[in-house]
Enzyme design. Sequence first.
Site, PDB file in Angstrom:
ATOM      1  N   SER A 127     -70.610  65.325 -33.427  1.00 31.71           N
ATOM      2  CA  SER A 127     -71.066  64.626 -34.620  1.00 31.71           C
ATOM      3  C   SER A 127     -69.868  63.952 -35.311  1.00 31.71           C
ATOM      4  O   SER A 127     -69.151  63.195 -34.666  1.00 31.71           O
ATOM      5  CB  SER A 127     -71.803  65.598 -35.543  1.00 31.71           C
ATOM      6  OG  SER A 127     -72.575  64.918 -36.493  1.00 31.71           O
ATOM      7  N   ASP A 134     -81.832  63.508 -29.801  1.00 30.28           N
ATOM      8  CA  ASP A 134     -80.987  63.506 -30.990  1.00 30.28           C
ATOM      9  C   ASP A 134     -81.183  62.206 -31.762  1.00 30.28           C
ATOM     10  O   ASP A 134     -80.903  61.131 -31.232  1.00 30.28           O
ATOM     11  CB  ASP A 134     -79.521  63.650 -30.560  1.00 30.28           C
ATOM     12  CG  ASP A 134     -78.545  63.619 -31.717  1.00 30.28           C
ATOM     13  OD1 ASP A 134     -78.987  63.631 -32.885  1.00 30.28           O
ATOM     14  OD2 ASP A 134     -77.327  63.590 -31.464  1.00 30.28           O
ATOM     15  N   HIS A 142     -78.764  67.473 -30.526  1.00 31.46           N
ATOM     16  CA  HIS A 142     -77.488  67.119 -31.132  1.00 31.46           C
ATOM     17  C   HIS A 142     -76.351  67.963 -30.545  1.00 31.46           C
ATOM     18  O   HIS A 142     -76.360  69.180 -30.647  1.00 31.46           O
ATOM     19  CB  HIS A 142     -77.580  67.330 -32.645  1.00 31.46           C
ATOM     20  CG  HIS A 142     -76.537  66.607 -33.439  1.00 31.46           C
ATOM     21  ND1 HIS A 142     -76.267  65.267 -33.292  1.00 31.46           N
ATOM     22  CD2 HIS A 142     -75.685  67.051 -34.409  1.00 31.46           C
ATOM     23  CE1 HIS A 142     -75.319  64.911 -34.137  1.00 31.46           C
ATOM     24  NE2 HIS A 142     -74.949  65.969 -34.821  1.00 31.46           N
TER      25      HIS A 142
END
Length: 330
Positions: free
Chosen positions: A123, A264, A289
């Site tokens: 991320s 995701d 994710h």
Amino acid sequence: VDHFNFNSLGNATFNQRYLITDRFWKKSFGPIFFYTGNEGDIWEFALNSGFILELAAQQEALVIFAEHRYYGRSLPFGNQSFSIPEVGLLTVEQALADYALMITELKLQLAAAQSPVIVFGGSYGGMLSVYMRLKYPNIVAGALAASAPILSTAGFGDPRQFFRDVTAVSLGEQIRLKRPLGVGCHDDRSRRFFLQACTEIEMCYESNNVTDMFPPMTFTQEARQLYCSKRWGVQPRPGWLRIQFWGDDLSTASNIIFSNGDLDPWANGGVRNSLSPSLIAINISDGAHHLDLRGSNAADPESVVKARKMEAELIAAWVKMERVRFRQSH
């Protein structure tokens, strides 16, 4: 504390936390796997990134998880860290410089000059891994950036992409929502991240299309400017990531894996197609994710098992190449 303005704080320092294990390391030879910590306590990321430890066992690597400044216990000004102007040193550039300095110093302390460094992140942490490879290729030999939305955060693409993808995934799974969803941004950690978003990262939280399951969120550029000015006393720099960290012009970079899971909603804000033989996009059909960074599990879909295998092979090749380069230069 401040790597760039020598008149503000001189050589003032702060204590930055990192987690380290040499359990698998072939001392002074094995690679260094360095996690570029993101917006939270570093233990949160270490406990959810088991693949890095598994890979370290395979490749005899030293593992370091570095905590991002202003999070966890790494507070440059203690309890005053979130006051203005002290909080102004919470920037991507400062965080990257922290990591570059940490890697350099630890390699000296551990007599690890010959150990190639591969950075990992998920991320926002994945964005930092990309930026480390771009900004400090003399220190970092390669990067695995899992679920890193480096394009959408630089202002490329549809700002409503995240919400549309959430809607598509949810409807695809036939989930019945009894009430609208929102974006939780009220905790202290999120507020700190929003300071960075004000000046360096495009905040794309706007959704007013009738096909979205989200209620109207009119976070326009004007509303963004008002929020940033009122809360942090700064004005947005919406084009800064394109200038400072290359935007979508990445073709001259090298040794970066961009992994994204099709489940995701952040995925389409990242790099989905390989850009060169060393800028590899890995798309995980049944992945959520940064699922590939998590430890192996019996319930893992075959797609993530294959993705991890490919990542391991690429990283091993980068380590080998970096050792050759080191020998030739020394």
